[in-house]
Motif scaffolding. Structure first.
Motif, short mmCIF file in Angstrom:
data_model
loop_
_atom_site.label_atom_id
_atom_site.label_comp_id
_atom_site.label_asym_id
_atom_site.label_seq_id
_atom_site.Cartn_x
_atom_site.Cartn_y
_atom_site.Cartn_z
N ALA A 166 0.83 -1.21 0.00
CA ALA A 166 0.00 0.00 0.00
C ALA A 166 0.86 1.25 0.00
O ALA A 166 0.63 2.19 -0.77
N GLY A 167 1.87 1.29 0.86
CA GLY A 167 2.74 2.46 0.95
C GLY A 167 3.57 2.70 -0.29
O GLY A 167 3.88 3.83 -0.63
N SER A 168 3.91 1.65 -1.02
CA SER A 168 4.74 1.79 -2.21
C SER A 168 3.92 1.85 -3.50
O SER A 168 4.49 2.02 -4.58
N GLN A 190 -0.36 4.39 -7.51
CA GLN A 190 -1.67 4.87 -7.92
C GLN A 190 -2.64 4.78 -6.72
O GLN A 190 -2.65 3.78 -6.01
N VAL A 191 -3.44 5.81 -6.55
CA VAL A 191 -4.38 5.86 -5.43
C VAL A 191 -5.36 4.69 -5.51
O VAL A 191 -5.71 4.10 -4.48
N GLN A 192 -5.79 4.34 -6.69
CA GLN A 192 -6.73 3.23 -6.85
C GLN A 192 -6.13 1.92 -6.32
O GLN A 192 -6.81 1.16 -5.64
N LYS A 193 -4.87 1.67 -6.62
CA LYS A 193 -4.21 0.46 -6.10
C LYS A 193 -4.05 0.55 -4.59
O LYS A 193 -4.25 -0.43 -3.88
N PHE A 194 -3.68 1.71 -4.11
CA PHE A 194 -3.57 1.92 -2.66
C PHE A 194 -4.89 1.59 -1.97
O PHE A 194 -4.92 0.88 -0.97
N ASN A 195 -6.00 2.12 -2.50
CA ASN A 195 -7.31 1.89 -1.90
C ASN A 195 -7.68 0.41 -1.89
O ASN A 195 -8.21 -0.10 -0.90
N LYS A 196 -7.38 -0.30 -2.97
CA LYS A 196 -7.67 -1.73 -3.05
C LYS A 196 -6.87 -2.50 -2.00
O LYS A 196 -7.39 -3.36 -1.29
N CYS A 236 1.85 7.21 -3.38
CA CYS A 236 0.83 7.77 -4.28
C CYS A 236 0.24 9.09 -3.78
O CYS A 236 -0.32 9.85 -4.56
N HIS A 237 0.36 9.39 -2.50
CA HIS A 237 -0.15 10.65 -1.95
C HIS A 237 0.96 11.68 -1.71
O HIS A 237 0.70 12.79 -1.26
#
Length: 147
Positions: free
Chosen positions: A76-78, A81-87, A114-115
């Motif tokens: 998640a941290g690496s 893309q925000v969409q991948k992070f959210n998933k 991503c942020h």
């Protein structure tokens, strides 16, 4: 002592350089100093503070003891893309229901790629500094401090 160190770092190392980013662990004593002295828009020149993702994963594992979820925290941290992070964070929450509350304590800008808005230059950890510290520790045995 953190305030003293950060002030000296700002004054003597960073000087008038705008936008220097410090990556550190998520130590509570350091966080207050960083928000007051370093990552503060009213203090010029402005610096940025980010958390070491390796330390975030370690803290997560200490809290929850779930190595599968800890590995997902790294993903998640690496994520770029925000969409991948959210998933991925949804997957973490399925494994650890209390993880959502734990993550709310941190602004994602401080620990996720991503942020980040290009402040950490894709550097996620303090590993390069840890290696340097290992070299310095070896010099203490060779050149002990004189009192």
């Amino acid at each position: 002592s953190w305030g003293w160190f950060i002030n000296l770092l700002r004054r003597h190392v960073c000087r008038d350089r705008e936008g220097v980013t410090l990556i550190s662990d998520w130590h509570m004593a350091l966080l207050g100093v960083m928000s007051r002295i370093w990552d503060n828009a009213t203090v010029q020149p402005r610096g940025y503070h980010r958390y070491c993702l390796r330390h975030i994963c370690s803290n997560f594992n200490e809290r929850f003891g779930n190595t599968v979820a800890k590995d997902l925290v790294w993903r998640a941290g690496s994520a770029r893309q925000v969409q991948k992070f959210n998933k991925i964070t949804d997957d973490i929450y399925m494994l650890e229901m209390n993880a959502k509350r734990w993550f709310r304590r941190m602004n994602p800008i401080h620990w996720t790629l991503c942020h980040d808005v290009c402040r950490r230059w894709c550097i996620l950890t303090t590993n390069h500094i840890e290696g340097f510290n290992c070299v310095l520790k070896g010099t203490h045995a060779v050149f002990p401090l004189q009192h």
